[in-house]
Scaffold this motif. Structure first.
Motif, PDB file in Angstrom:
ATOM      1  N   PRO A  68       0.807  -1.138  -0.017  1.00 56.72           N
ATOM      2  CA  PRO A  68       0.082  -0.293   0.101  1.00 56.72           C
ATOM      3  C   PRO A  68       1.034   1.171   0.072  1.00 56.72           C
ATOM      4  O   PRO A  68       1.838   1.239   0.766  1.00 56.72           O
ATOM      5  CB  PRO A  68      -0.810  -0.060   1.191  1.00 56.72           C
ATOM      6  CG  PRO A  68      -0.056  -0.997   2.240  1.00 56.72           C
ATOM      7  CD  PRO A  68       0.719  -1.947   1.376  1.00 56.72           C
ATOM      8  N   ASP A 193      -7.995 -13.738  -2.772  1.00 56.38           N
ATOM      9  CA  ASP A 193      -7.160 -12.610  -3.268  1.00 56.38           C
ATOM     10  C   ASP A 193      -6.518 -13.180  -4.662  1.00 56.38           C
ATOM     11  O   ASP A 193      -5.839 -12.477  -5.260  1.00 56.38           O
ATOM     12  CB  ASP A 193      -5.974 -12.688  -2.269  1.00 56.38           C
ATOM     13  CG  ASP A 193      -6.362 -11.974  -1.249  1.00 56.38           C
ATOM     14  OD1 ASP A 193      -7.060 -10.872  -1.379  1.00 56.38           O
ATOM     15  OD2 ASP A 193      -5.886 -11.972   0.074  1.00 56.38           O
ATOM     16  N   VAL A 414      -3.041  -3.230   4.113  1.00 50.40           N
ATOM     17  CA  VAL A 414      -3.959  -3.305   2.704  1.00 50.40           C
ATOM     18  C   VAL A 414      -5.371  -3.048   2.989  1.00 50.40           C
ATOM     19  O   VAL A 414      -5.965  -2.298   2.046  1.00 50.40           O
ATOM     20  CB  VAL A 414      -3.421  -4.692   2.441  1.00 50.40           C
ATOM     21  CG1 VAL A 414      -4.394  -5.034   1.249  1.00 50.40           C
ATOM     22  CG2 VAL A 414      -1.820  -5.050   2.083  1.00 50.40           C
ATOM     23  N   GLU A 415      -5.757  -3.393   4.094  1.00 50.52           N
ATOM     24  CA  GLU A 415      -7.396  -3.257   4.173  1.00 50.52           C
ATOM     25  C   GLU A 415      -7.752  -1.641   4.074  1.00 50.52           C
ATOM     26  O   GLU A 415      -8.689  -1.199   3.411  1.00 50.52           O
ATOM     27  CB  GLU A 415      -7.600  -3.672   5.315  1.00 50.52           C
ATOM     28  CG  GLU A 415      -9.307  -3.577   5.871  1.00 50.52           C
ATOM     29  CD  GLU A 415     -10.092  -4.789   5.050  1.00 50.52           C
ATOM     30  OE1 GLU A 415     -11.106  -4.425   4.599  1.00 50.52           O
ATOM     31  OE2 GLU A 415      -9.290  -6.142   4.772  1.00 50.52           O
ATOM     32  N   ARG A 418      -6.854  -0.510   0.320  1.00 53.21           N
ATOM     33  CA  ARG A 418      -7.831  -1.125  -0.592  1.00 53.21           C
ATOM     34  C   ARG A 418      -9.043  -0.403  -0.677  1.00 53.21           C
ATOM     35  O   ARG A 418      -9.538   0.005  -1.988  1.00 53.21           O
ATOM     36  CB  ARG A 418      -7.852  -2.589   0.102  1.00 53.21           C
ATOM     37  CG  ARG A 418      -8.965  -3.287  -0.997  1.00 53.21           C
ATOM     38  CD  ARG A 418      -9.242  -4.771  -0.743  1.00 53.21           C
ATOM     39  NE  ARG A 418      -7.930  -5.509  -0.623  1.00 53.21           N
ATOM     40  CZ  ARG A 418      -7.909  -6.858   0.048  1.00 53.21           C
ATOM     41  NH1 ARG A 418      -8.546  -6.986   0.942  1.00 53.21           N
ATOM     42  NH2 ARG A 418      -6.750  -7.337  -0.208  1.00 53.21           N
ATOM     43  N   ASP A 419      -9.842  -0.047   0.306  1.00 48.17           N
ATOM     44  CA  ASP A 419     -11.011   0.627   0.255  1.00 48.17           C
ATOM     45  C   ASP A 419     -10.966   2.055   0.477  1.00 48.17           C
ATOM     46  O   ASP A 419     -11.837   2.621  -0.139  1.00 48.17           O
ATOM     47  CB  ASP A 419     -11.777  -0.124   1.203  1.00 48.17           C
ATOM     48  CG  ASP A 419     -12.144  -1.503   0.890  1.00 48.17           C
ATOM     49  OD1 ASP A 419     -12.071  -1.857  -0.200  1.00 48.17           O
ATOM     50  OD2 ASP A 419     -12.430  -2.277   2.117  1.00 48.17           O
ATOM     51  N   HIS A 421      -7.753   4.053  -0.050  1.00 50.04           N
ATOM     52  CA  HIS A 421      -6.537   4.702  -0.768  1.00 50.04           C
ATOM     53  C   HIS A 421      -6.084   5.497   0.179  1.00 50.04           C
ATOM     54  O   HIS A 421      -5.815   6.824  -0.149  1.00 50.04           O
ATOM     55  CB  HIS A 421      -6.990   5.469  -1.942  1.00 50.04           C
ATOM     56  CG  HIS A 421      -7.881   4.268  -3.034  1.00 50.04           C
ATOM     57  ND1 HIS A 421      -7.217   3.255  -3.564  1.00 50.04           N
ATOM     58  CD2 HIS A 421      -9.176   4.049  -3.198  1.00 50.04           C
ATOM     59  CE1 HIS A 421      -7.800   2.642  -4.319  1.00 50.04           C
ATOM     60  NE2 HIS A 421      -9.016   3.190  -4.076  1.00 50.04           N
TER      61      HIS A 421
END
Length: 422
Positions: A68, A193, A414-415, A418-419, A421
């Motif tokens: 990320p 994934d 990452v979480e 991911r949603d 940014h």
């Protein structure tokens, strides 16, 4: 208090006795560095600054990973380097790193920590490492981790608590029944994934089926809950805990997804769906409304994270308990204890703190997730590694790095990215 005596002091025979205080844990390692020859060297606790040179294999994996960008990029990068360093390592003797004495773990074997009694493979830690590798696009590493776990699996589909580098059980601690659930859950994460179902079946098929049959047997009881077993607290239990029941549910749910993708998991998909519904209902009967560590308890535990997103659809009544969980488990330095009923020693534990950070991110509680990640980042060792513990005075303690914490930090970063940014 000391045996009912006020903490100021006690006087016996004219001699002042200071109150008992739990010993302060020490920092056992500052980090780990893999040399160019592939040998992992344990850094001393006083080590300052990270090693800038990376072993070729670690550099290749780091370059191949999709980390990320933004606020958490550096934290995620160092967590991944350390997790790679603890996966299939050749660990030099920390007392004599140049002597040539080393412990060689098989490819895919995830070592919990680089020193002492942490130099073992725990199925739970390894499963989270596999999930973290999959989350950053390192599918081959994720599969290697689960394939290595498959070689350790018992014939009945379960796992022991931990394993040595040669795959044997190091002591007489009882098996932990959560291992099969975590193994299936991690395979389900790989599938979600983007891992190829055919490759999963080829590498893990027999082991996945054994684990599924194990969980079906575990829940084929009047209560439809597993029997009491030690969980991540690593203590003997007489009553089933949420930390054992939740991975059982998560493993069964993963088995449904794997079966839907065409894998043979040793049971009919319809049977699995019925069993998932039955176990969810059994957990709600047994743990609601308090959702404490034990059946019918209300002492909130870090395992509360396991019965809501990002792990599963929230069970009935979990949301209300999860709202106040961090505050109820908080410790003086700012992290959390493994649970509300954990001994009151002032120590924060980084894996539980990171687990609740990922939970917060999965629930959309971004401020809480960022606060917990900020805390984890600020309490690394001087070499930049994530330790197992943080003392009440804010100093890191225990082994560093800790594989489970590294994996959870990666999953959280990452979480968030991911949603949202971020």
């Amino acid at each position: 208090m000391l045996l009912g005596i006020p903490v100021a002091a006690a006087v016996v025979g004219g001699v002042a006795l200071l109150p008992w205080r739990p010993p302060r844990p020490a920092l056992l390692s500052g980090g780990v560095w893999v040399r160019g020859d592939g040998v992992a060297v344990v850094l001393p606790p006083e080590q300052t600054g990270r090693q800038t040179s990376l072993a070729p294999e670690i550099r290749r994996n780091l370059n191949a990973a999709t980390l990320p960008a933004g606020r958490w990029e550096e934290l995620a990068r160092t967590a991944l380097i350390d997790l790679l360093s603890l996966t299939g390592p050749v660990l030099a003797d920390p007392g004599a790193p140049d002597s040539g004495t080393a412990t060689r773990f098989p490819s895919g074997g995830v070592v919990a920590g680089p020193v002492s009694i942490w130099r073992y493979v725990w199925p739970r830690d390894a499963s989270f490492a596999a999930a973290a590798y999959a989350a950053v696009g390192l599918e081959a590493q994720a599969l290697d981790v689960l394939a290595q776990l498959a070689t350790l699996q018992r014939g009945d589909g379960g796992f022991e608590a931990r394993y040595t580098a040669t795959g044997v059980v190091p002591d007489d601690r009882p098996a932990q029944s959560d291992g099969a659930g975590w193994f299936l859950w991690a395979a389900g994460r790989l599938l979600a994934d983007g891992a190829d179902a055919g490759e999963l079946g080829k590498r893990l098929g027999v082991a996945l089926a054994r684990a599924c049959v194990f969980l079906l047997a575990l829940t084929d009881t009047p209560s439809h809950l597993p029997a009491a077993s030690p969980d991540y607290w690593e203590v003997e239990e007489r009553t089933v805990t949420l930390g054992t029941a939740a991975p059982t549910l998560l493993g069964l749910e993963a088995a449904v997804a794997l079966a839907a993708a065409g894998l043979n998991v040793g049971a009919d998909a319809e049977l699995l769906e019925v069993r998932v519904t039955t176990v969810r209902a059994a957990m709600e009967r047994g743990f609601a409304p308090g959702w404490g560590r034990h059946v019918r308890g209300n002492d909130v535990d870090a395992a509360i994270a396991l019965v809501a997103p990002p792990f599963t659809r929230a069970l009935d009544g979990v949301a209300a308990v999860r709202d106040g969980a961090v505050a109820r488990m908080s410790r003086p330095a700012g992290g959390v204890a493994p649970g509300e009923s954990w001994r009151d020693d002032g120590i924060s534990w980084t894996p539980e703190t990171a687990l609740l950070a990922w939970s917060a991110a999965g629930l959309g509680r971004d401020e809480e997730a960022r606060t917990l990640l900020d805390w984890l980042e600020a309490h690394r060792t001087d070499a930049g590694a994530l330790p197992e513990k943080v003392r009440a005075d804010g100093l890191p303690a225990g082994p560093a790095p800790l594989a489970w914490t590294c994996a959870l930090v990666l999953l959280t970063a990452v979480e968030l990215h991911r949603d949202r940014h971020q």
